[in-house]
Design an enzyme around this catalytic site. Structure first.
Site, short mmCIF file in Angstrom:
data_model
loop_
_atom_site.label_atom_id
_atom_site.label_comp_id
_atom_site.label_asym_id
_atom_site.label_seq_id
_atom_site.Cartn_x
_atom_site.Cartn_y
_atom_site.Cartn_z
N LYS A 113 38.85 10.79 0.69
CA LYS A 113 39.11 9.41 0.23
C LYS A 113 40.18 9.38 -0.85
CE LYS A 113 36.12 7.26 2.70
NZ LYS A 113 35.19 6.27 3.11
N LYS A 195 36.83 12.23 13.37
CA LYS A 195 35.71 11.28 13.48
C LYS A 195 36.19 9.85 13.69
CE LYS A 195 33.94 9.28 9.33
NZ LYS A 195 32.97 8.90 8.38
N LYS A 198 35.85 3.64 10.54
CA LYS A 198 36.22 2.23 10.51
C LYS A 198 37.50 1.99 9.75
CE LYS A 198 32.39 1.51 7.45
NZ LYS A 198 31.30 1.24 6.81
P1 ATP Z 1 34.94 5.16 6.51
O1 ATP Z 1 35.69 5.00 7.77
O2 ATP Z 1 35.38 4.21 5.45
O3 ATP Z 1 34.83 6.58 6.07
P2 ATP Z 1 32.43 5.20 7.81
O4 ATP Z 1 32.75 4.65 9.17
O5 ATP Z 1 32.23 6.65 7.66
O6 ATP Z 1 33.48 4.65 6.78
P3 ATP Z 1 30.05 4.71 6.22
O7 ATP Z 1 29.57 3.44 5.65
O8 ATP Z 1 30.63 5.69 5.29
O9 ATP Z 1 31.13 4.41 7.34
O10 ATP Z 1 28.90 5.39 7.06
C1 ATP Z 1 27.75 4.74 7.54
C2 ATP Z 1 26.91 5.71 8.38
O11 ATP Z 1 27.55 5.94 9.63
C3 ATP Z 1 26.71 7.08 7.75
O12 ATP Z 1 25.39 7.52 8.01
C4 ATP Z 1 27.70 7.95 8.46
O13 ATP Z 1 27.30 9.29 8.49
C5 ATP Z 1 27.66 7.35 9.85
N1 ATP Z 1 28.90 7.57 10.58
C6 ATP Z 1 30.14 7.15 10.21
N2 ATP Z 1 31.05 7.50 11.12
C7 ATP Z 1 30.40 8.18 12.10
C8 ATP Z 1 30.80 8.81 13.34
N3 ATP Z 1 32.05 8.79 13.75
N4 ATP Z 1 29.85 9.38 14.09
C9 ATP Z 1 28.57 9.39 13.70
N5 ATP Z 1 28.12 8.82 12.55
C10 ATP Z 1 29.01 8.22 11.76
#
Ligand code: ATP
Ligand code: LTN
Length: 330
Positions: A113, A195, A198
């Protein structure tokens, strides 16, 4: 016997992806009968990056609606807003004093980040995992269902809990991460070695939970695969196809072998169509419920106020105990 306690949360950054759903939310739904579950909106964590205040408020309510639309029953689970329970920030200060700079410097999410937001490497971003540890330890959570990317934060939470317990005697339950074997890391559709996130810059790389069926079909059609044209699971050499198989397998509850058999002799075209249809079918009822809930802001308010109160009752007991243990006059 008392049910085991679960706590988890998602940041209110808006626009959840299929990764958030399959990696986190869908597991929560499956756990709601067996456990005593606390699911929060991590709105304080969201402040570690810059947000429009009105957008943050809107995303917070949207996320509550999405939790419920995805299948969390507000009568079975405690759904609440992190910032409404002051004990989270109170415990966070204390635990900051029991967490080392070196430990926080090793967190890969911080490094990631910080590189993405080089103009705003604030200390909240650095101490983010301590607030997360506080969220979990306040409730004596036994299990924390998250995606693979959060494993390191969970390990730090365990270290902080053990450190505190060894100084002051048994105080916190040392929690376990609950990371599903499949779906814990859904990869991008255009870049299947990273990964699905969002915050991705490429809209074709991610499926949003609010994407229309046409967009979902279009995105899967364009998903990156390979030239073998054979549906076979091989994460290393065929990351694109293996990722699509993971998505399909989670939704249809099928093993990789079953999927290989189902699509044997068929090319990627038919397989991608089947994956897209499975996702559309799963998301359509969630979207319908989500949009109807969004219109009923009074109902959403009732839900989080009830959750806030239950969370507050449990958290305030723990914070008093911690204050006493560290020597504050209570
Ligand atoms: P950012 O893109 O800003 O890093 P994020 O998509 O990782 O955000 P978070 O709010 O950080 O979203 O995560 C919410 C939940 O979703 C957490 O438990 C995280 O581990 C899970 N998660 C996020 N992305 C994935 C993914 N690609 N596959 C599986 N689990 C995910
Ligand atoms: N850091 C988590 C969100 C989060 C969380 C938590 C998850 C904040 N507090 C407590 C589990 C338990 C993330 O998903 N990025």
């Amino acid at each position: 016997m008392d049910k085991k306690v679960i706590l988890s949360g998602i940041q209110a950054t808006g626009n959840l992806t299929l990764g958030n759903y399959l990696g986190a939310l869908s597991n929560w739904v499956e756990m709601q009968d067996e456990y005593n579950c606390y699911y929060m909106i991590a709105d304080l964590h969201t402040l570690t990056i810059r947000n429009e205040p009105d957008a943050l408020r809107k995303h917070t309510l949207e996320l509550i609606a999405l939790y419920i639309a995805a299948g969390l029953d507000p009568d079975k689970n405690t759904i609440f807003i992190q910032s409404h329970v002051p004990a989270h920030t109170e415990l966070s200060w204390i635990l900051n004093c029991y967490t080392y700079m070196g430990e926080l410097s090793r967190m890969t999410q911080f490094k990631d980040k910080a590189s993405k937001h080089a103009d705003n490497i604030n200390s909240g971003l650095f101490t983010y995992p301590v607030l997360m540890a506080s969220d979990i330890l306040l409730y004596n959570a036994d299990l924390v269902p998250v995606g693979e990317d959060q494993r390191q934060h969970l390990e730090l939470t365990r270290d902080i809990a053990q450190r505190f317990n060894s100084i002051y005697g048994d105080t916190f339950t040392v929690p376990d991460a609950y990371i599903a074997k499949v779906g814990a890391k859904i990869m991008g559709l255009q870049n299947p070695t990273a990964k699905m996130s969002k915050s991705s810059q490429d809209p074709m790389d991610i499926i949003l939970l609010t994407d229309s069926p046409e967009d979902i079909r279009k995105k899967f059609k364009k998903a990156v695969t390979d030239s073998e044209n054979c549906v076979r699971y091989d994460k290393e050499n065929k990351p694109g196809v293996s990722n699509l198989m993971g998505i399909y397998g989670m939704i249809k509850k099928k093993t990789m072998e079953e999927i290989e058999e189902e699509f044997s002799g068929q090319g990627y075209g038919a397989f991608k169509t089947a994956v897209a249809e499975a996702v559309v079918e799963r998301l359509e009822p969630i979207q319908a419920k989500y949009y109807s809930l969004l219109e009923d802001t009074e109902k959403l308010k009732q839900i989080y106020e009830k959750g806030d109160k239950k969370a507050e009752e449990r958290a305030s007991k723990m914070i008093s105990e911690v204050y006493k243990k560290v020597g504050l006059v209570v």
